[in-house]
Write an enzyme that holds these catalytic residues in place. Sequence first.
Site, PDB file in Angstrom:
ATOM      1  N   ASP A  35       1.124  -5.928   4.846  1.00 40.09           N
ATOM      2  CA  ASP A  35       1.512  -4.796   3.993  1.00 40.09           C
ATOM      3  C   ASP A  35       1.034  -5.082   2.569  1.00 40.09           C
ATOM      4  O   ASP A  35       1.408  -6.092   1.980  1.00 40.09           O
ATOM      5  CB  ASP A  35       3.042  -4.646   4.040  1.00 40.09           C
ATOM      6  CG  ASP A  35       3.541  -3.405   3.304  1.00 40.09           C
ATOM      7  OD1 ASP A  35       4.660  -2.979   3.584  1.00 40.09           O
ATOM      8  OD2 ASP A  35       2.817  -2.873   2.436  1.00 40.09           O
ATOM      9  N   ASP A 135      -1.198   1.484   3.835  1.00 39.10           N
ATOM     10  CA  ASP A 135      -1.340   0.099   3.360  1.00 39.10           C
ATOM     11  C   ASP A 135      -0.715  -0.922   4.310  1.00 39.10           C
ATOM     12  O   ASP A 135      -0.383  -2.020   3.898  1.00 39.10           O
ATOM     13  CB  ASP A 135      -0.705  -0.043   1.968  1.00 39.10           C
ATOM     14  CG  ASP A 135       0.801  -0.103   2.006  1.00 39.10           C
ATOM     15  OD1 ASP A 135       1.394   0.445   2.953  1.00 39.10           O
ATOM     16  OD2 ASP A 135       1.391  -0.716   1.109  1.00 39.10           O
ATOM     17  N   GLU A 136      -0.548  -0.548   5.572  1.00 41.28           N
ATOM     18  CA  GLU A 136       0.243  -1.396   6.468  1.00 41.28           C
ATOM     19  C   GLU A 136      -0.343  -1.381   7.876  1.00 41.28           C
ATOM     20  O   GLU A 136      -0.685  -0.309   8.381  1.00 41.28           O
ATOM     21  CB  GLU A 136       1.647  -0.774   6.482  1.00 41.28           C
ATOM     22  CG  GLU A 136       2.720  -1.613   7.033  1.00 41.28           C
ATOM     23  CD  GLU A 136       4.084  -0.937   6.826  1.00 41.28           C
ATOM     24  OE1 GLU A 136       4.281  -0.227   5.822  1.00 41.28           O
ATOM     25  OE2 GLU A 136       4.926  -1.116   7.693  1.00 41.28           O
TER      26      GLU A 136
END
Length: 392
Positions: A35, A135-136
């Site tokens: 993340d 973003d993960e």
Amino acid sequence: MSFVLFRLEKNVNHHPQLLVLVRSHLQDRIVMLVDLDYFFAQAEETRNPSIRDKPVVVCVYSGRSEDSGAVSTANYAARKFGVRSGMPIGLAKQKLENADAVFLPVDDAFYEDISKRIMSFLRGYADSFEQVGIDEAYLDVSRRIKGSYEEAAELARRIKIEIVTSDGLTCSIGVGPNKIVAKIASDIHKPDGLTVVKPQQVTEFFSPLSVDRLIGVGVKTTEKMRALGINTIGDLAKHDVQRLIDVFGKKVGLYFHNASSGVDNDPVQERAEAESVSRISTLKEDTRELRLIIEKTDRQCKEIEAELKQGCLTFKTVTIIAIMKNMSVRSRSKSLENKTSSVDVLIKTVYELFEKFLEQSDLEIRRVGVKVSGFARDEKSQQQLTSFIEKD
Ligand code: TTP
Ligand code: MG
């Protein structure tokens, strides 16, 4: 094995513990959750390092008045003042009064570009890969590192270095025997964290944590659990599974029981749908004339509609892209109230965005583009836990 599991699930009201046991022995896996830290704000810091030590707040401005809108994310310097995602911009400004803070509008195209690059090399490190947000991503690395947690930690360190080297960004990584453990491990030491939880450490790691760290335990569920005397994940794991089923229903009750015991057999698997669909093309001549721009974007909207139809997708966000005469790239986005697949809504939104954009800029435009994102997922593919647990 799936047949046996099916039979057990059918009888689970009578023997819920059986299912828990079978699930926990299905597979030995090593799963990683990567993340990126305070992603939008950190991306802005890389573009302009002079703001790095200041509180940085990235905002979605609604446009109704100067400060109307919400905070998308903030860097950790701003978080120290209590600024959080989703907070009204006005409130964030109050909290940061006299703090020399920087407020910036979201630039989705810029973040997506970075995200695509990072996700593509992360995918290369995984046996199977699942991106779960901009973003993960989860990486199942079991085969690649032959079941060794030491090697998994080494791989995680390499990944962290690679993301810093390629894009100047830090991330937090959690490593564990499944997605639930990896996710909580990644959250526990943010920013720039690396937390490895081996199977034999899960109980000790989970026990003291507050129940709301589990995905699906939001404000309302936390309240209900408190009323049952459940405060920590350890309390939840010890709670009678049949009572959880009585209160939360079979699926959710079992999920809470399994998750709190660190049992999760949800596979890491690529999500089929694209994150965005876009078209970009060069205008016949550099121009600021809305009619010429719309002529081009109308065609792009129709092409996008055709592509979305194939995947039965609806979209929530519309972005226009303008590459100016001096080659600078600008974008404007609008989030619609409801997801839609209507080409008329798309065309109208693109028109409004360009009309407004032209009022704000005085350069001629060379290339124009349209992008839609925020797709609704195919109902049929949502057999996983996240489809029925609380989101808040
Ligand atoms: P997150 O990973 O939830 O948050 P973050 O990366 O900003 O911070 P952290 O260090 O805790 O990981 O979300 C990723 C991006 O998604 C975030 O940078 C901005 C966007 N976002 C929103 O626009 N609105 C929101 O409410 C949240 C939570 C995130
Ligand atoms: Mg993040």
